[in-house]
Design an enzyme around this catalytic site. Structure first.
Site, PDB file in Angstrom:
ATOM      1  N   SER A  80     -72.953 -40.642  10.956  1.00 23.25           N
ATOM      2  CA  SER A  80     -74.261 -40.727  11.265  1.00 23.25           C
ATOM      3  C   SER A  80     -75.330 -41.595  10.653  1.00 23.25           C
ATOM      4  CB  SER A  80     -74.542 -39.103  10.329  1.00 23.25           C
ATOM      5  OG  SER A  80     -75.925 -38.471  10.734  1.00 23.25           O
TER       6      SER A  80
ATOM      7  N   ASP B 274     -74.104 -54.655  16.413  1.00 27.06           N
ATOM      8  CA  ASP B 274     -74.470 -55.174  17.782  1.00 27.06           C
ATOM      9  C   ASP B 274     -75.330 -56.439  17.779  1.00 27.06           C
ATOM     10  OD1 ASP B 274     -73.190 -52.984  18.701  1.00 27.06           O
ATOM     11  OD2 ASP B 274     -74.697 -51.995  19.986  1.00 27.06           O
TER      12      ASP B 274
ATOM     13  N   LYS C 260     -70.457 -39.852  14.733  1.00 31.26           N
ATOM     14  CA  LYS C 260     -71.124 -38.715  14.942  1.00 31.26           C
ATOM     15  C   LYS C 260     -72.711 -39.452  15.645  1.00 31.26           C
ATOM     16  CE  LYS C 260     -73.955 -35.017  12.506  1.00 31.26           C
ATOM     17  NZ  LYS C 260     -75.228 -35.432  12.707  1.00 31.26           N
TER      18      LYS C 260
END
Length: 467
Positions: free
Chosen positions: A384, A395, A409
């Site tokens: 989460s 990224d 999640k």
């Protein structure tokens, strides 16, 4: 009533008899022509009067209770009667409130393929299940709501009884309320067991409880099938009271291991404390460590203080942030934490709501730590908000992610109170990482996968071959 009278007056008519008592009524309204017999209005005008009176009656009665309206197009007469079959009791009204909140907020407007009519049918089924219930039938009402919500096929959109709602609220705000044993819990979706995710410097840690231990019984009560919120509620109580808990500790291969009983004295503990440490790697590198057990409204402030603490003793060669066992929590805290390490205008995440609209979150670059090498430690229970944090830094190539694949999640919930003290969690959006990845059911693959970074391994061991 006024609307009906006004409609009739506009057409040159007078309402001779139209009475609307509040309950148990059935009256006929005759709009009698006030003109001479020779100047009677046409049948088309009569139908127009009927239409206007019907619309006004519908509007008026919708403010009170459902009705049946019968119109005879051959005569200027309308019969309106109350329909007892569609009057809602208090429990049905409560279900209707839950249904409406989900309908207006849920991110999947196909409602798991049911469509609007199918989703409406689930509300009617819930109504029928509680049709003959009263104020003491809470369990039947909760079962009806759970059955209705289960049709969405989304385990994160769920009804929260009062104790569950209180636990989630405390988890997000970083306050514990009642005394506890100092653990964080996660319901394993595969086994349905409740697992200890992280221990703080509290009673459980002092008793030897470790991350990964499974809670089997509390004070003799079997916890099989119980949710993490229910187990947490039973762990809490009055300060100084003892609670007897049976744990299961699995072996190194994840197989069933040894059961053990601990009698733990409840105490006031901080829910989400960040721990700091400074260690030297085998290669002589100075590494400052932040261990974040979960994300709350206090997390970012504690991270800033923690970064200052580990930097006080001199220049660091690297920063390690341990989010193993971090199941998330307060979603904005995951975004704000990533903001601490990214340059201005770097993308953090994007939310995609029920209409497909995209809302992006970018770094502001204020006070960011962008130069010291950064390592994130993750495992299969990292989820989460913790995945939002890790995904953004991975990224943007700001951090090296170390450990094993995360939970996966990729959905965001609104948690909101209901009128009786219970709560409702509704999945309102999905999120994507800066590179457009939807992590739901997929998770984050570490840059450096290693078996030396299990929950019981130290951060120093995790990074022994890397830093």
């Amino acid at each position: 009533r006024c609307a009906i009278v006004a409609a009739a007056m506009l057409l040159g008519c007078s309402c001779k008899a139209f009475v609307l008592p509040p309950t148990g009524w059935q009256k006929t309204a005759h709009c009698q022509n006030s003109l001479d017999d020779g100047d009677r209005i046409s049948s088309q005008l009569q139908r127009t009067i009927n239409t206007l009176v019907t619309a006004a009656a519908l509007f008026t009665t919708s403010l009170t209770s459902p009705v049946n309206i019968h119109v005879n197009t051959n005569e200027p007469a309308i019969t309106i009667e109350k329909s007892q079959a569609y009057a809602l009791n208090e429990n049905q009204l409560f279900i209707s409130d839950v249904w409406f909140k989900v309908t207006t907020q849920y991110f999947d407007q196909s409602f798991n393929g049911l469509g609007e009519s199918g989703w409406r049918a689930k509300e009617k089924e819930a109504f029928q299940a509680v049709e003959d219930t009263g104020p003491d039938d809470d369990e039947l009402v909760v079962d009806a709501i759970k059955t209705m919500l289960s049709a969405l096929g989304d385990p994160y959109t769920r009804f929260l009884p009062k104790e569950k709602y209180e636990v989630l609220t405390a988890y997000a705000t970083g306050s514990s309320g009642k005394a506890g044993i100092g653990v964080q819990l996660l319901e394993d979706p595969r086994t349905k067991n409740v697992v200890v995710m992280a221990t703080t410097e509290g009673p459980a840690a002092s008793a030897g409880v470790q991350a990964g231990d499974v809670i089997l019984k509390i004070n003799g009560e079997d916890m099989t099938g119980a949710s993490a919120e229910v187990v947490a509620a039973k762990c809490r109580g009055e300060q100084g009271q003892k609670v007897d808990i049976v744990f299961l500790r699995k072996d190194e291969n994840g197989n069933a291991g040894t059961e053990y009983l601990k009698s733990i004295t409840r105490a006031q503990v901080k829910v989400n404390p960040i721990q700091t440490q400074l260690f030297i790697t085998e290669s002589g590198k100075r590494v400052g460590l932040l261990k974040i057990p979960s994300f709350s409204t206090e997390t970012v402030k504690e991270m800033v203080n923690g970064l200052r603490t580990i930097s006080d003793d001199g220049k660091l060669d690297a920063i390690a942030i341990d989010i193993r066992g971090n199941v998330g929590g307060y979603m904005p805290a995951g975004v704000e934490a990533a903001n601490l390490f990214l340059p201005a205008r770097a993308h953090i995440i994007a939310e995609v709501d029920k209409s497909g609209a995209i809302k992006g979150y970018d770094a502001d670059g204020i006070g960011a730590e962008t130069s010291t090498p950064l390592y994130l430690l993750v495992d299969g229970r990292t989820a989460s908000a913790a995945e939002i944090f890790a995904g953004a830094l991975q990224d943007n190539q700001r951090a090296v992610v170390v450990g094993s694949k995360t939970f996966g999640k990729g959905r965001i919930q609104n948690v909101q109170p209901l009128e009786n003290g219970s709560g409702l969690a509704i999945t309102r959006a999905r999120y994507i990482t800066p590179k457009g990845r939807d992590l739901h059911g997929v998770g984050i693959i570490p840059n450096k996968e290693t078996r030396l970074c299990e929950s019981a391994d130290s951060a120093r061991t995790c990074l022994s071959d890397i830093v």
